[in-house]
Each structure stands twice: as C-alpha cells, then as structure tokens.
Design an enzyme around this catalytic site. Sequence first.
Site, short mmCIF file in Angstrom:
data_model
loop_
_atom_site.label_atom_id
_atom_site.label_comp_id
_atom_site.label_asym_id
_atom_site.label_seq_id
_atom_site.Cartn_x
_atom_site.Cartn_y
_atom_site.Cartn_z
N ARG A 108 62.72 31.35 -54.30
CA ARG A 108 63.45 30.59 -53.26
C ARG A 108 64.62 29.90 -53.94
NH1 ARG A 108 61.70 26.24 -48.68
NH2 ARG A 108 61.12 28.20 -47.74
N HIS A 135 65.67 34.72 -44.72
CA HIS A 135 64.33 34.14 -44.90
C HIS A 135 63.32 35.12 -44.29
CE1 HIS A 135 61.28 31.33 -45.67
NE2 HIS A 135 61.49 30.43 -44.74
N GLN A 138 59.51 34.46 -43.19
CA GLN A 138 59.35 33.61 -42.00
C GLN A 138 59.30 34.47 -40.73
OE1 GLN A 138 59.21 29.98 -41.73
NE2 GLN A 138 58.64 30.52 -39.64
N ASP A 231 66.24 25.87 -35.29
CA ASP A 231 66.10 25.54 -36.72
C ASP A 231 66.99 24.31 -36.97
OD1 ASP A 231 65.67 25.63 -39.48
OD2 ASP A 231 67.10 27.24 -39.84
N CYS A 272 60.81 27.22 -37.33
CA CYS A 272 60.24 27.57 -38.64
C CYS A 272 59.66 26.34 -39.34
CB CYS A 272 61.30 28.22 -39.50
SG CYS A 272 62.83 27.28 -39.63
N1 NVA Z 1 67.68 27.01 -42.39
C1 NVA Z 1 66.67 26.21 -43.04
C2 NVA Z 1 65.36 26.94 -43.03
C3 NVA Z 1 64.22 26.16 -43.62
C4 NVA Z 1 62.92 26.88 -43.57
C5 NVA Z 1 67.10 25.92 -44.46
O1 NVA Z 1 67.56 26.82 -45.16
O2 NVA Z 1 67.01 24.75 -44.87
N1 CP Z 2 59.56 27.30 -42.90
C1 CP Z 2 59.63 27.10 -44.22
O1 CP Z 2 60.11 27.95 -44.98
O2 CP Z 2 59.13 25.92 -44.61
P1 CP Z 2 59.16 25.32 -46.10
O3 CP Z 2 60.60 24.94 -46.38
O4 CP Z 2 58.24 24.14 -46.04
O5 CP Z 2 58.70 26.37 -47.03
#
Ligand code: NVA
Ligand code: CP
Length: 341
Positions: A108, A135, A138, A231, A272
Amino acid sequence: MKMNLKGRNFITLLDFTPEEINYLIDLSARLKKEKYEGTPHKVLSDKNVVLLFQKDSTRTRCAFEVGAMDLGMGVTYLGPNGSQMNKKESVKDTARVLGRFYDGIEFRGYKQEHVETLGEFAGVPVWNGLTDVYHPTQILADFLTIKEVFGKLKGINFTYVGDSRNNMGNSLMIGSAKLGLNFTGVAPKELWPDQELIDECLELTKVSGGTIKFTEDKVEGTTNADAVYTDVWVSMGEPKEVWNTRLAQLAPYQVDAEMMNNAKDTAIFMHCLPAFHGKNTDVGRDIANSFGEKFPKVANGEMEVTDEVVEGKQSVVFQEAENRMHTIKAVMLATLSDKYE
Ligand code: NVA
Ligand code: CP
C-alpha cells in the site's frame, strides 16, 4: 468454474478477465461460509507473506493479517517507517530481496509504479493494497456484498458519488465495466476520471453488457440506483491545502437521506470506509472547526455522507468491511496455490 491464478500479481482489475474476477468473488463467498461454519482452511502453512504499508490502514492490513493467519501463513508487517524501502533502498532492490524471503508481497503506497515494480521484480505474487490510482481488493469486497444483497452483479445500477477520479472511482468503474454493472459517476466534471480510462472501460462494456456514464446532476445520477457508493473527498497523500477546493466541489454532493430516497426503495448505501460522518474523529473535528462556517454542511463533521445514512437501514458498510477479509484471503489463496478443492 475453477481458475488457475497461481503465481499471478493482483495489481489492477484491468489484468483480470470477468471470469477470473467472478471466480475470486465466488471463492471469497466459499471461504466466508467455511469460516462461519468453523471449517479451518490452513492450507498454506508452509508459506509466509510480507505487508508493506507506506500509508495507514485498518481494514486492509487486518484483512491481510487475519486472512493469512486463517490460511496458516506467517505474516510480517512493515509500516511507513519500518523498512529501508524507497529511503535507502530502491523499490526494485526491495522486490528482489523480499521475493527471496516471502511467498507473497502486499503493497500500500503512493505510486502505482511502485507496486508495478514490485510485481515485475519480486518473482512472487504482489497484491495492491491501495495506491493513488487503484484499490482493486476493495472492489472484490464491494461486489461480494452486492451479490450477497441482490444475488447478482450484472445489470445492477451502481452510482458512485464524489471524487470519481480517485483510486476508488477508477477501480469501481473498471470492476463495473468488467462485470456488467451499470456504473454512474456523479461529480463535478473536473473530478471525472481520465478520458483514456473511461474509453478503455467503455470498450469493456461491449463485452459485459454494462454501461458507464457520468453526470454532474445528483438527482439524475441517483434515480433508480440499486447501490449508492461514496468515498472520502480528500484521499490519503493529498495535501491539506486541497480541502478548501474539494469542499466547494463536493459539499453539494454529500450523500444524505434525500439522495437515498431518490434511489430505489431497495437501494443500499456503500462506502469503503473510513468515513467522515460526525465529529468523532480528529480530522472530522478539524475540518468541521476550520470550514464549518464557510460550508455549513460539514459543520457537524459530516462530510461525504451524513450520520443518518451510515447508521440507517440501507447501510451495508460493515458487511462490506468484513468482506475485505474474505476477499483478500481468496486473492492470497488463489495466487499462492492451485491445490484448493
Ligand atoms: N480514496 C481513499 C480510499 C481509502 C480506502 C484514500 O485513498 O484515502
Ligand atoms: N477501505 C480501506 O482500504 O480501509 P483501510 O484504509 O482501513 O485499509
């Protein structure tokens, strides 16, 4: 139908056929059932995986850890400050080192090219746990949830409200195009995905029978929706300075009871997570205090969605969160072994 995905990376859904994605969703459902029934599936007890996180996580990290442990594997977590990667050692070198220690690598981080470099040089399966662009794990959880609720994916009217060119918007559009959902993105034009990606997805719908469209009109976009998804307005890694512009762009698109009433009576609300739906987080409080006067909608810490919707009967957000674990487990199992019958 059984598919052989052993040795494959899971970096973007674009790399997978509709049959392969459906296989992963069905395998997840099977693993979920087995877990509920108490049937152990420690079939990978000779393997170890490493989880590389440059950004924070609750669901993704825990899904990989619990999923790996349920499969009998050893797990190492390396957080934003725990390794040499990208500081004293290139991603390419890290890939070649960790690939000799571990049977699979989760990443990540910020850059899609980093997860691609890991995938190219590690020699073991690499799984994308979120980058700024995609992602993909997800989406498997989201689609498993839709299938559990509606019994199907093809033909579902799926509306995504908010930053449609972030990792979630991109990945949900790709998943919908692959599996034949009718995807509608609702956002100001400047937050729609790259036209090149939209065109690629439009090509995919010719095979799947799904549709892709974008609108700035939230009433048009949510009419007849089976699922309304949103989101966060500002994603991890974006500078704090973007809040002011993003609030101006997206405050009119907050998912509230009125928007949900505009969807089908049977519609579900999806997110998510993590979600800002009150003043019970540091960031929620900070944004409410800094911008509440200028943008009254966020004055009580509710941003992309109201508390009423998250806590309401149509919300499936925690079922969705649980499904992260079953789906991530399926991705690890399918890419690390072809022996699971
Ligand atoms: N768009 C968000 C998704 C988090 C699961 C982010 O990248 O912070
Ligand atoms: N939805 C998701 O990816 O959550 P986290 O950031 O907690 O992993």
